[in-house]
Scaffold this motif. Sequence first.
Motif, mmCIF file in Angstrom:
data_model
loop_
_atom_site.group_PDB
_atom_site.id
_atom_site.type_symbol
_atom_site.label_atom_id
_atom_site.label_comp_id
_atom_site.label_asym_id
_atom_site.label_seq_id
_atom_site.Cartn_x
_atom_site.Cartn_y
_atom_site.Cartn_z
ATOM 1 N N TYR A 157 6.250 0.301 -7.697
ATOM 2 C CA TYR A 157 6.310 1.755 -7.879
ATOM 3 C C TYR A 157 4.947 2.287 -8.305
ATOM 4 C CZ TYR A 157 11.427 1.305 -7.823
ATOM 5 O OH TYR A 157 12.724 1.034 -7.470
ATOM 6 N N GLU A 158 4.325 1.569 -9.231
ATOM 7 C CA GLU A 158 3.016 2.005 -9.725
ATOM 8 C C GLU A 158 1.980 1.982 -8.609
ATOM 9 O OE1 GLU A 158 -0.275 0.852 -13.173
ATOM 10 O OE2 GLU A 158 1.591 -0.281 -13.007
ATOM 11 N N LEU A 159 1.983 0.913 -7.803
ATOM 12 C CA LEU A 159 1.031 0.804 -6.705
ATOM 13 C C LEU A 159 1.252 1.904 -5.663
ATOM 14 C CD1 LEU A 159 0.977 -3.065 -6.093
ATOM 15 C CD2 LEU A 159 -0.852 -1.677 -7.070
ATOM 16 N N MET A 160 2.522 2.230 -5.405
ATOM 17 C CA MET A 160 2.827 3.253 -4.423
ATOM 18 C C MET A 160 2.394 4.637 -4.895
ATOM 19 S SD MET A 160 4.159 2.299 -1.527
ATOM 20 C CE MET A 160 4.907 3.850 -1.039
ATOM 21 N N ARG A 161 2.502 4.879 -6.180
ATOM 22 C CA ARG A 161 2.188 6.210 -6.718
ATOM 23 C C ARG A 161 0.693 6.416 -6.925
ATOM 24 N NH1 ARG A 161 7.060 5.400 -10.219
ATOM 25 N NH2 ARG A 161 8.680 6.802 -9.437
ATOM 26 N N GLN A 162 -0.028 5.330 -7.118
ATOM 27 C CA GLN A 162 -1.456 5.441 -7.417
ATOM 28 C C GLN A 162 -2.238 5.982 -6.226
ATOM 29 O OE1 GLN A 162 -2.768 1.500 -8.359
ATOM 30 N NE2 GLN A 162 -2.202 1.612 -10.516
ATOM 31 N N PRO A 163 -3.162 6.917 -6.467
ATOM 32 C CA PRO A 163 -4.127 7.237 -5.414
ATOM 33 C C PRO A 163 -5.115 6.074 -5.301
ATOM 34 C CG PRO A 163 -4.648 8.458 -7.412
ATOM 35 C CD PRO A 163 -3.361 7.727 -7.677
ATOM 36 N N ILE A 164 -5.305 5.557 -4.109
ATOM 37 C CA ILE A 164 -6.163 4.392 -3.907
ATOM 38 C C ILE A 164 -7.297 4.781 -2.967
ATOM 39 C CG2 ILE A 164 -6.262 1.974 -3.197
ATOM 40 C CD1 ILE A 164 -3.200 1.869 -3.542
ATOM 41 N N SER A 165 -8.503 4.836 -3.485
ATOM 42 C CA SER A 165 -9.646 5.203 -2.655
ATOM 43 C C SER A 165 -10.291 3.955 -2.066
ATOM 44 C CB SER A 165 -10.675 5.973 -3.480
ATOM 45 O OG SER A 165 -11.334 5.103 -4.387
ATOM 46 N N ILE A 166 -11.018 4.148 -0.985
ATOM 47 C CA ILE A 166 -11.740 3.037 -0.359
ATOM 48 C C ILE A 166 -12.764 2.459 -1.333
ATOM 49 C CG2 ILE A 166 -13.495 2.538 1.403
ATOM 50 C CD1 ILE A 166 -11.861 4.207 3.347
ATOM 51 N N GLY A 167 -13.401 3.333 -2.099
ATOM 52 C CA GLY A 167 -14.368 2.860 -3.087
ATOM 53 C C GLY A 167 -13.731 1.968 -4.134
ATOM 54 N N ASP A 168 -12.529 2.331 -4.581
ATOM 55 C CA ASP A 168 -11.816 1.507 -5.564
ATOM 56 C C ASP A 168 -11.472 0.143 -4.983
ATOM 57 O OD1 ASP A 168 -11.882 3.504 -7.475
ATOM 58 O OD2 ASP A 168 -9.910 4.304 -6.949
#
Length: 230
Positions: A157-168
């Motif tokens: 759930y946490e991974l799905m909700r997180q905004p994940i940028s290419i830089g990250d």
Amino acid sequence: MINNLLNQFLGASGDAPKTAVRGAGVLGAMPSGLAGGAAAGGIMALLVSNKSARKFAGKAATYGGAAVLGGLAYSAFSNWKKQSNGANTHHNSQKLEQINESSFTAAVDNNNFQLKLLQAMIASAKADGHIDQQEQQRIFEALEQMQLSESTKATLYELMRQPISIGDLANGVDTIEQKSELYLASCFAINLDNATEQAHLDGLAYALRLPFDLAEQLQKQAHQAIHEAA
């Protein structure tokens, strides 16, 4: 726990043998069908729209998702190195001639990096924009029905909700092995049918400082494995 989560994401129950598989015909020796009960191919299947990619995930996970990922990444790396005719003997501070299959296996067998692989696959699956708020809620409801531990569900759930940028995603990924594996995992979770998705992979390759022709080999390797699963 993260290794089990990675395998469950791909479709295994977490106790699959970690036998690296590489080269052409990678799915030929794998048993048909999906593994892992309620989670069989389920988590990745919820995210990706490519049916062949879903099948590949389930079959690969019977051998341990991380192990297969490392083996396929090494196969693509080997092809790239042969085609470069030894012109690229170094990558940053790495001597490429010293890299072998075991170094790819060691690179992927790391909890922190495996968590980053999950982030990369989720980010790729979201790249075409089909996972909107309504679709994400549908995924959460389906996860609730799966026989997963509460801690596993909470992590997903946490991974799905997180905004994940290419830089990250690229941050802290330093070796050619991990760069290749992260990029390959992203290729498996994306359906390259529009410019937005290709732009996501191109941006990731650039952020990782991955040689263009190696990225091309990794895309070919992913396409071949998915095609064999169809």
